[in-house]
Each structure stands twice: as C-alpha cells, then as structure tokens.
Enzyme design. Structure first.
Site, short mmCIF file in Angstrom:
data_model
loop_
_atom_site.label_atom_id
_atom_site.label_comp_id
_atom_site.label_asym_id
_atom_site.label_seq_id
_atom_site.Cartn_x
_atom_site.Cartn_y
_atom_site.Cartn_z
N HIS A 96 -28.01 -6.96 12.81
CA HIS A 96 -29.06 -7.78 12.30
C HIS A 96 -30.21 -6.88 12.81
O HIS A 96 -30.34 -6.10 13.29
CB HIS A 96 -29.13 -9.22 13.09
CG HIS A 96 -28.00 -9.78 12.76
ND1 HIS A 96 -27.87 -10.38 11.33
CD2 HIS A 96 -26.89 -10.30 13.31
CE1 HIS A 96 -26.77 -11.21 11.49
NE2 HIS A 96 -26.08 -11.00 12.53
N CYS A 139 -31.09 -6.73 8.17
CA CYS A 139 -32.24 -7.58 7.91
C CYS A 139 -33.73 -6.91 8.65
O CYS A 139 -33.70 -6.52 9.64
CB CYS A 139 -32.38 -9.03 8.10
SG CYS A 139 -31.12 -9.74 7.19
#
Length: 248
Positions: A96, A139
């Site tokens: 992430h 992300c």
C-alpha cells in the site's frame, strides 16, 4: 547489438552474463496479506512477475512481510552488492502507499526516492551505466481517478538521436514504473491480481523496448473501466538508450 549471452539484448552490455531481479513484497508467503489489509488476491501479481521474469532468464528473489525500515535495508543491501557480472537490476514492490511513499507491514512509510537513490552511480558503482528498473504496485493516494472523454490522438512518433557520452550523470539509467499517478488509488481483480502488473507481464512477452512496452501498458490500463473509475500508470525514466529484453 549482439551478445554471447541470451538474457539481455541492448546497447548496455557486451560482456555481462546474467540479469538480476529483486522482488520486494509485503505479501505474506501464502499471498493472503498485504500491508495490514487482508488481500486474498495479492498472490497473483507476484506469481505473474516471477513467471515472466524467470522466462526472461532473470534470477528472482522474494522478500515477504517487510517493515518500512526493512524495505529500505533490503534495497540498500542489494545496492551494495557487486553487480559486475550482471546486465540489469529490477525491483518490484507490492504494498500500500501514499504520495511518493510505500508502506511496510508496520504501517510506517518509506520514501520511494530514498529507495531509488540507493542505485545512483555513486552509491552503486557496479551498476553505473546499466539499467536499474523499479516497478511499484501501491496506491499513491485515497482518491478514485475519474474518467474524461477525449478524441483519439493520431499524431506520429517523435525520435531523438543519442549522442555518446564520455561520462554519465550520477542518476542516469534508472526507470521507475508506478501503477498510478500521485493522489490516486490503483486497482486489483480478485481472480487475477493487479491490473497494472498483469498488463505489464503480458506486454513483456513481445520483445519490444521497455519504454514502448510501458507506454502500451499505460494506454491499455488507462482505457479500462474500473467500476466507473480510471487508473493512470506513471513512468519516470533517465534511461539513455533503448532497453530490449531478448525473448528466449
């Protein structure tokens, strides 16, 4: 240019014998965890990368469940190795993230720039003048990327001559491929994994130069309808020459 070794076809090497790839992943060994969020489909992206790059005759190494500090330490350790007999270094990071950062399993962040800088010419002399490639599936924000309608651009290609250099810049020959631009999310399918990684691995099979491949990946990923949202990969490159991986 020809080389006696079948692994890399480019103008970077006429004497080196092997490629090297480092896959740094925050997925657990069973592919069920990424960062601190349960992701049962993270496994597919890692397996796709291993399958394609081993087919391209890269050595592959995996590192699982790393904290932010450990991600940096692993990358730095690789930069301190002797790569004299290697043609190329490639690092995939699955995690992430937020803008310009990736997250460890401890919920702490490491700056992408700090990772890449480990492989500058001065920090990693044995890879100076050779391609260092980073592909980051993470992300870069919390916002869904909205679509916009435009007419297709049919303009031709631009070409640029390459002038031989006696010396090269310290941060030459580094490429960073991001799954998404800053501020936005990137997406995965539950049955195949990362949209970006799966497209990249498929395009790597056709023997084109890497920047052409990544441009095609951007086009294909960008045209997908992801539940009404979009994803736009990003390429940052200081490569001075075309890089073509020879198809076995």
């Amino acid at each position: 240019m020809s080389t006696e070794f079948p692994c890399l076809q480019s103008n970077w090497s006429d004497s080196h014998c092997r490629n090297q790839k480092c896959a740094t992943s925050n997925s657990s060994a069973d592919g069920l965890k990424e960062g601190t969020v349960f992701l049962p489909f993270g496994f597919f992206s890692l397996e796709a990368v291993k399958r394609v790059f081993e087919w391209l005759q890269f050595e592959t190494v995996e590192h699982m469940d790393l904290e932010a500090k450990q991600i940096y330490e692993k990358v730095k350790t690789y930069s301190e190795k002797d790569h004299s007999n290697m043609d190329c270094f490639t690092c995939f990071i699955f995690s992430h993230g937020e803008k310009d950062k990736v997250k460890g399993v401890d919920d702490q962040f490491v700056n992408i720039k700090d990772l890449v800088s480990c492989f500058s010419g001065s920090n990693c002399p044995s890879l100076a003048g050779k391609p260092k490639l980073f592909f980051i599936q993470a992300c870069q924000g919390f916002v869904d990327h909205p679509p916009v309608t435009v007419k297709e651009d049919l303009s031709g290609h631009l070409e640029m001559d390459v002038t031989p250099l006696i010396s090269i810049p310290d941060e030459a020959d580094i490429l960073v491929g991001m799954a998404t631009v800053e501020h936005y999310k990137c997406y995965r399918f539950t049955d195949t994994g990362s949209v970006y990684i799966q497209c990249l691995c498929e395009k790597m099979k056709f023997g084109k130069d890497l920047l052409t491949i990544l441009t095609e990946v951007s086009k294909e990923v960008g045209r997908k309808d992801l539940n009404g949202w979009k994803q736009m990969p990003k390429i940052t490159s200081t490569l001075r020459k075309q890089l073509i991986f020879q198809i076995p």
